[in-house]
Design an enzyme around this catalytic site. Sequence first.
Site, PDB file in Angstrom:
ATOM      1  N   PHE A   1      33.086   4.662  28.005  1.00 49.45           N
ATOM      2  CA  PHE A   1      33.137   3.471  27.141  1.00 49.45           C
ATOM      3  C   PHE A   1      34.491   3.275  26.471  1.00 49.45           C
ATOM      4  O   PHE A   1      34.841   2.159  26.103  1.00 49.45           O
ATOM      5  CB  PHE A   1      32.016   3.493  26.091  1.00 49.45           C
ATOM      6  CG  PHE A   1      31.820   4.815  25.411  1.00 49.45           C
ATOM      7  CD1 PHE A   1      32.646   5.234  24.381  1.00 49.45           C
ATOM      8  CD2 PHE A   1      30.787   5.653  25.812  1.00 49.45           C
ATOM      9  CE1 PHE A   1      32.456   6.444  23.754  1.00 49.45           C
ATOM     10  CE2 PHE A   1      30.584   6.877  25.196  1.00 49.45           C
ATOM     11  CZ  PHE A   1      31.423   7.272  24.164  1.00 49.45           C
TER      12      PHE A   1
ATOM     13  N   CYS B   1      36.778   0.657  28.211  1.00 47.56           N
ATOM     14  CA  CYS B   1      36.437  -0.770  28.245  1.00 47.56           C
ATOM     15  C   CYS B   1      36.069  -1.355  26.886  1.00 47.56           C
ATOM     16  O   CYS B   1      35.874  -2.563  26.769  1.00 47.56           O
ATOM     17  CB  CYS B   1      35.308  -1.009  29.250  1.00 47.56           C
ATOM     18  SG  CYS B   1      33.815  -0.049  28.947  1.00 47.56           S
ATOM     19  N   HIS B   2      35.999  -0.556  25.867  1.00 50.42           N
ATOM     20  CA  HIS B   2      35.571  -1.039  24.538  1.00 50.42           C
ATOM     21  C   HIS B   2      36.458  -0.422  23.477  1.00 50.42           C
ATOM     22  O   HIS B   2      36.132   0.643  22.959  1.00 50.42           O
ATOM     23  CB  HIS B   2      34.108  -0.654  24.310  1.00 50.42           C
ATOM     24  CG  HIS B   2      33.501  -1.262  23.085  1.00 50.42           C
ATOM     25  ND1 HIS B   2      33.542  -0.655  21.846  1.00 50.42           N
ATOM     26  CD2 HIS B   2      32.824  -2.416  22.904  1.00 50.42           C
ATOM     27  CE1 HIS B   2      32.902  -1.400  20.957  1.00 50.42           C
ATOM     28  NE2 HIS B   2      32.455  -2.478  21.589  1.00 50.42           N
ATOM     29  N   PHE B   3      37.511  -0.932  23.159  1.00 57.81           N
ATOM     30  CA  PHE B   3      38.217  -2.109  23.640  1.00 57.81           C
ATOM     31  C   PHE B   3      39.535  -1.663  24.246  1.00 57.81           C
ATOM     32  O   PHE B   3      40.094  -0.653  23.818  1.00 57.81           O
ATOM     33  CB  PHE B   3      38.509  -3.069  22.482  1.00 57.81           C
ATOM     34  CG  PHE B   3      37.272  -3.558  21.789  1.00 57.81           C
ATOM     35  CD1 PHE B   3      36.573  -4.640  22.304  1.00 57.81           C
ATOM     36  CD2 PHE B   3      36.797  -2.933  20.647  1.00 57.81           C
ATOM     37  CE1 PHE B   3      35.441  -5.114  21.649  1.00 57.81           C
ATOM     38  CE2 PHE B   3      35.668  -3.400  20.008  1.00 57.81           C
ATOM     39  CZ  PHE B   3      34.983  -4.482  20.499  1.00 57.81           C
TER      40      PHE B   3
ATOM     41  N   VAL C   1      36.951   2.450  20.996  1.00 56.89           N
ATOM     42  CA  VAL C   1      35.940   2.868  20.027  1.00 56.89           C
ATOM     43  C   VAL C   1      34.585   2.914  20.748  1.00 56.89           C
ATOM     44  O   VAL C   1      34.307   2.084  21.616  1.00 56.89           O
ATOM     45  CB  VAL C   1      35.910   1.909  18.806  1.00 56.89           C
ATOM     46  CG1 VAL C   1      35.575   0.488  19.221  1.00 56.89           C
ATOM     47  CG2 VAL C   1      34.978   2.391  17.728  1.00 56.89           C
TER      48      VAL C   1
END
Length: 171
Positions: free
Chosen positions: A66, A69-71, A76
């Site tokens: 994650f 892709c976040h962010f 985070v």
Amino acid sequence: MTKQHAFTREDLLRCSRGELFGPGNAQLPAPNMLMVDRITHISDEGGKFGKGELVAELDINPDLWFFACHFEGDPVMPGCLGLDAMWQLVGFYLGWQGNPGRGRALGSGEVKFFGQVLPTAKKVTYNIHIKRVLKGKLNLAIADGSVSVDGREIYTAEGLRVGVFTSTENF
């Protein structure tokens, strides 16, 4: 038979394959959605309400899926993954107690986010306090939970609700 009170990553992976509580019963999600590396304590006594508790952990490293892709440029862990982990653990508790059926998250009361999990963190700790277990046509657990990162509480959720269903056909 004595209940097991701690579970390793391999135990949790067995649960995700449906091997821990038996076919058709509570399962954890498979990686990457499995948000727990170990359960360090589970009991049907204790906790804030005297009805049971779980303590579980997730090891954090910058390579977790994650963060990419976040962010982009501001990595985070999505707060919803911490919330989902708490639902995962409430469902695990129902399976551990021997309640038959497949688990489904049914909602929660108030959820608060007041911190974040960054790739520089080391460990996330989940604390689940069982408020009530209802047994009948639907076996349901209601719990409060919190998420901490490196010892600092960052999320809380009240009234986490998970049920186990012997048939999910009409769910």
